[in-house]
Enzyme design. Structure first.
Site, short mmCIF file in Angstrom:
data_model
loop_
_atom_site.label_atom_id
_atom_site.label_comp_id
_atom_site.label_asym_id
_atom_site.label_seq_id
_atom_site.Cartn_x
_atom_site.Cartn_y
_atom_site.Cartn_z
N LYS A 226 0.83 -1.21 0.00
CA LYS A 226 0.00 0.00 0.00
C LYS A 226 0.86 1.26 0.00
O LYS A 226 0.66 2.16 -0.82
CB LYS A 226 -0.94 -0.01 1.21
CG LYS A 226 -2.02 -1.08 1.17
CD LYS A 226 -2.94 -0.93 2.39
CE LYS A 226 -4.10 -1.93 2.34
NZ LYS A 226 -3.63 -3.31 2.49
N ASP A 246 9.15 -6.76 -5.27
CA ASP A 246 8.24 -7.34 -4.28
C ASP A 246 7.83 -8.70 -4.81
O ASP A 246 7.14 -8.80 -5.82
CB ASP A 246 7.00 -6.45 -4.08
CG ASP A 246 6.15 -6.91 -2.89
OD1 ASP A 246 6.04 -8.13 -2.68
OD2 ASP A 246 5.60 -6.05 -2.19
N ALA A 306 10.05 2.33 6.72
CA ALA A 306 9.42 1.03 6.97
C ALA A 306 9.72 0.54 8.37
O ALA A 306 9.02 0.88 9.33
CB ALA A 306 9.88 0.01 5.92
N ARG A 307 10.79 -0.24 8.53
CA ARG A 307 11.21 -0.76 9.81
C ARG A 307 12.73 -0.65 9.92
O ARG A 307 13.46 -1.01 8.99
CB ARG A 307 10.78 -2.24 9.97
CG ARG A 307 9.30 -2.42 10.21
CD ARG A 307 8.93 -1.95 11.61
NE ARG A 307 7.50 -1.99 11.85
CZ ARG A 307 6.68 -0.97 11.68
NH1 ARG A 307 7.15 0.18 11.25
NH2 ARG A 307 5.41 -1.08 11.96
N GLU A 336 14.46 2.19 19.21
CA GLU A 336 13.77 3.47 19.25
C GLU A 336 13.39 3.83 20.67
O GLU A 336 12.73 3.04 21.34
CB GLU A 336 12.53 3.43 18.35
CG GLU A 336 12.89 3.26 16.87
CD GLU A 336 11.67 3.31 15.95
OE1 GLU A 336 10.53 3.44 16.45
OE2 GLU A 336 11.86 3.25 14.72
N HIS A 354 10.46 8.62 13.83
CA HIS A 354 9.33 7.75 13.48
C HIS A 354 8.04 8.56 13.29
O HIS A 354 7.03 8.36 13.98
CB HIS A 354 9.12 6.67 14.55
CG HIS A 354 8.44 5.43 14.02
ND1 HIS A 354 8.72 4.18 14.49
CD2 HIS A 354 7.50 5.27 13.06
CE1 HIS A 354 7.97 3.29 13.85
NE2 HIS A 354 7.22 3.93 12.97
N LEU A 355 8.09 9.44 12.32
CA LEU A 355 6.97 10.35 12.05
C LEU A 355 6.11 9.91 10.86
O LEU A 355 5.23 10.66 10.44
CB LEU A 355 7.50 11.76 11.79
CG LEU A 355 8.27 12.45 12.92
CD1 LEU A 355 8.75 13.82 12.46
CD2 LEU A 355 7.39 12.56 14.15
#
Length: 616
Positions: A226, A246, A306-307, A336, A354-355
């Site tokens: 998404k 992907d 993402a991560r 974090e 992390h916004l």
């Protein structure tokens, strides 16, 4: 006839002779399986304080039929713990349904000490919901809601084992995350953060902060879900050439956005900019490492919203120092908040805390989305955002809803036909459908058949979440076959076969010595249409008596008379036979469970050869 088949194998152990705890009746013609009636219309709703009254009303249980349910149930609501900040709109929605406790910044020990008091837990990315949390919940925790997309802070295996549904909010923050990715890309390319800091320090360094243009550059999007697809749309508008990697993305969806799907190595070796949008899994953990950076074009620029765990941060730092990576823009980190991070302090790194989802609109949207998912789950509804249950799209959920109850009830009926000493190792489910076999999504139905088979013979609480796990744990193999028939309905019928077992009702066995029951949905309700080789037409509600008899006049009257004498109300009767005046099966629906003497009298009717009482 077109068919397709699949199977789900299990370990070598089996659901064994625990069936023997349900003793056979004294008369040789009769066996019973006294499973308590569950007030669960539709077959998939959990019986909770919050929905039992609604369920009772749907079953027409009035005060004249029994005690006043309002008088015997405590006037309580579910309890929900919110451990991280949630938007007001979501909290307001939760409070209309449950008692809500907002306790932020809990330590791991504090969370474990509190969790047994709650039916649901809502977290963001900062709370670790590990196995210890589920163990400390003592079976009360039914739902964990993750306000956001990623669920790497939730132990899904433990959640599944403990029968706890995990839901997330995957759509509300999609645009916000994509916008932040584009913002970081542009800010990095034009040195916005560094130039701003320089200006605030009283400097004027125009020559130092010369940027690079984005037009005509190649952007590789790693993870075309998404967020990734939304980033692609925006990057195309900036004049960039966009490629993506992907392994699960359909090529036609990528082409529709003007994106070419390429291999992992092709993506990282040809890109000028690389934007990361993959989940953190064992396969993606530190996938961007020394070896990966070595394959990249010198001077590549990397964006990560993402991560943090998908990047080996030490390797990235070395790549920056070596000039392999010219710049990095990072919104997420392995730890974090990061502590004493050389990466954050690097002059060629633009960092944000992390916004990705931090817009007012996204925060409210995520809060509402997760609140709706958690409330729905506590009410027993199937969730399209469930993470550890069959992931079924909303349109498929709606289409298959009438068949959910049928699937569970057929499983429940079939297992009651197994004789006490038999171990169940293998089950086959056959779906007859007007659809192409490859287009029929049966994951939800398979889970419900599994639930129906296991729950009556297990002391483990079974729900949609852990049905497949418990089946595997108990050595039950479920295979499926999809058969095309001329029908306008998505599922014309479902057949459940239990293989290599003995039956307490011999007429339920096929020529292959398999217990077989088949049913279909009629007027929105599940019906039993075949037992063994005998056709019947029985609504799968309440209690059922199946009799094999000599096909002769007066049998309905004799059996009905016995039940009437004992004030057992008959709700329906159906007779199926293969040949005239040979053998027939009589299916009798009864509102109450007949006592032993009544059932003995039915067994003593000369023309009755065998019968069984079933509780659905």
């Amino acid at each position: 006839m077109i068919t397709s088949s699949s199977s789900s194998s299990s370990s070598s152990s089996s659901i064994s002779s625990r069936l023997t705890r349900f003793p056979a009746r004294t008369t040789p013609k009769f066996s019973s399986f006294p499973v308590p009636l569950k007030l669960c219309p539709g077959g998939f709703r959990s019986l909770t304080i919050t929905n039992v009254l609604k369920i009772a009303e749907s079953l027409n249980l009035s005060s004249s039929a029994g005690p006043d349910l309002h008088s015997i149930l405590p006037d309580t609501k579910p309890s929900i713990l919110v451990s991280e900040k949630l938007g007001d709109a979501g909290l307001d929605l939760l409070r209309t349904f449950a008692d809500v406790d907002c306790s932020y910044n809990l330590s791991a020990d504090d969370l474990c000490s509190k969790i047994s008091k709650y039916d649901a837990l809502i977290v963001r990315s900062g709370t670790k919901v590990n196995r210890q949390v589920f163990e400390a919940a003592n079976g009360r925790l039914k739902v964990v809601g993750r306000a956001g997309v990623g669920i790497d802070n939730v132990d899904l295996q433990a959640a599944t084992e403990f029968g706890c549904l995990v839901v997330n909010a995957p759509t509300a923050n999609t645009i916000a995350a994509a916008e932040h990715g584009i913002a970081l890309l542009a800010a990095m390319a034009r040195n916005i953060a560094q130039a701003d800091a320089s200006m605030k320090a009283g400097k004027w360094q125009r020559n130092k902060y010369v940027g690079v243009s984005m037009v005509g550059k190649t952007l590789a999007i790693m993870g075309f879900g998404k967020v990734g697809s939304e980033v692609a749309r925006r990057a195309k508008g900036l004049g960039m050439h966009v490629i993506a990697h992907d392994p699960y993305a359909p090529a036609d969806r990528a082409r529709a956005v003007g994106v070419e799907l390429v291999s992992f190595d092709d993506a990282i070796s040809t890109a000028d900019f690389i934007s990361l949008h993959m989940p953190l899994t064992p396969a993606t953990s530190k996938v961007f490492n020394n070896a990966t950076f070595a394959k990249m074009k010198k001077g590549v620029r990397i964006i990560n919203v993402a991560r943090g765990g998908v990047i080996d941060e030490d390797a990235l730092l070395r790549a920056l120092d070596a000039g392999i990576v010219a710049q990095a823009a990072l919104d997420v980190f392995c730890e974090e908040p990061p502590k004493d991070s050389k990466l954050v302090q690097h002059e060629n790194v633009t960092a944000t805390p992390h916004l990705g989802a931090s817009t007012k609109e996204a925060q409210e949207g995520v809060a509402v989305e997760i609140a709706e998912a958690v409330v729905g789950a506590l009410q027993g509804e199937l969730s399209a955002t469930a993470v550890n249950a069959p992931m079924v799209p909303p349109e498929v959920l709606s289409e298959l809803a009438p068949y959910v109850a049928l699937a569970e009830k057929l499983g429940r009926l079939a297992v009651q036909l197994v004789s006490g000493g038999s171990g169940i190792k293998s089950v086959k489910v056959v779906y007859r459908s007007g659809r192409d076999p490859d287009d029929l999504d049966t994951r939800l139905l398979r889970a419900m058949v599994t639930k129906g088979i296991i729950e009556p013979i297990s002391d483990t609480i079974i729900n949609l979440v852990n049905a497949d796990f418990i089946a595997k744990q108990k050595g039950l193999a479920i295979s499926e076959e999809r058969v095309y028939v001329n029908s306008v309905t998505p599922v014309d019928s479902i057949e459940v076969r239990i293989i290599n077992v003995k039956s307490k009702f011999q007429s339920a066995l096929t020529e292959k010595e398999e217990i077989s029951v088949e049913g279909r949905v009629k007027n929105g309700k599940p019906h039993l249409t075949r037992v063994g080789s005998f056709g019947v037409d029985v609504s799968l509600e309440g209690n059922l008596i199946l009799c094999r008899q000599v096909d002769q006049p007066g049998m309905i009257g004799k059996v009905g008379g016995i039940l009437g004498e004992k004030n057992v109300n008959v709700s329906f009767m159906s007779v199926g036979r293969n040949f005239r005046r040979k053998k027939a099966i009589m299916a009798i629906g009864v509102d109450e469970e007949p006592d032993k003497d009544t059932l003995d009298k039915i067994g003593q009717v000369p023309a009755v050869e065998e019968f069984v009482f079933l509780n659905l």
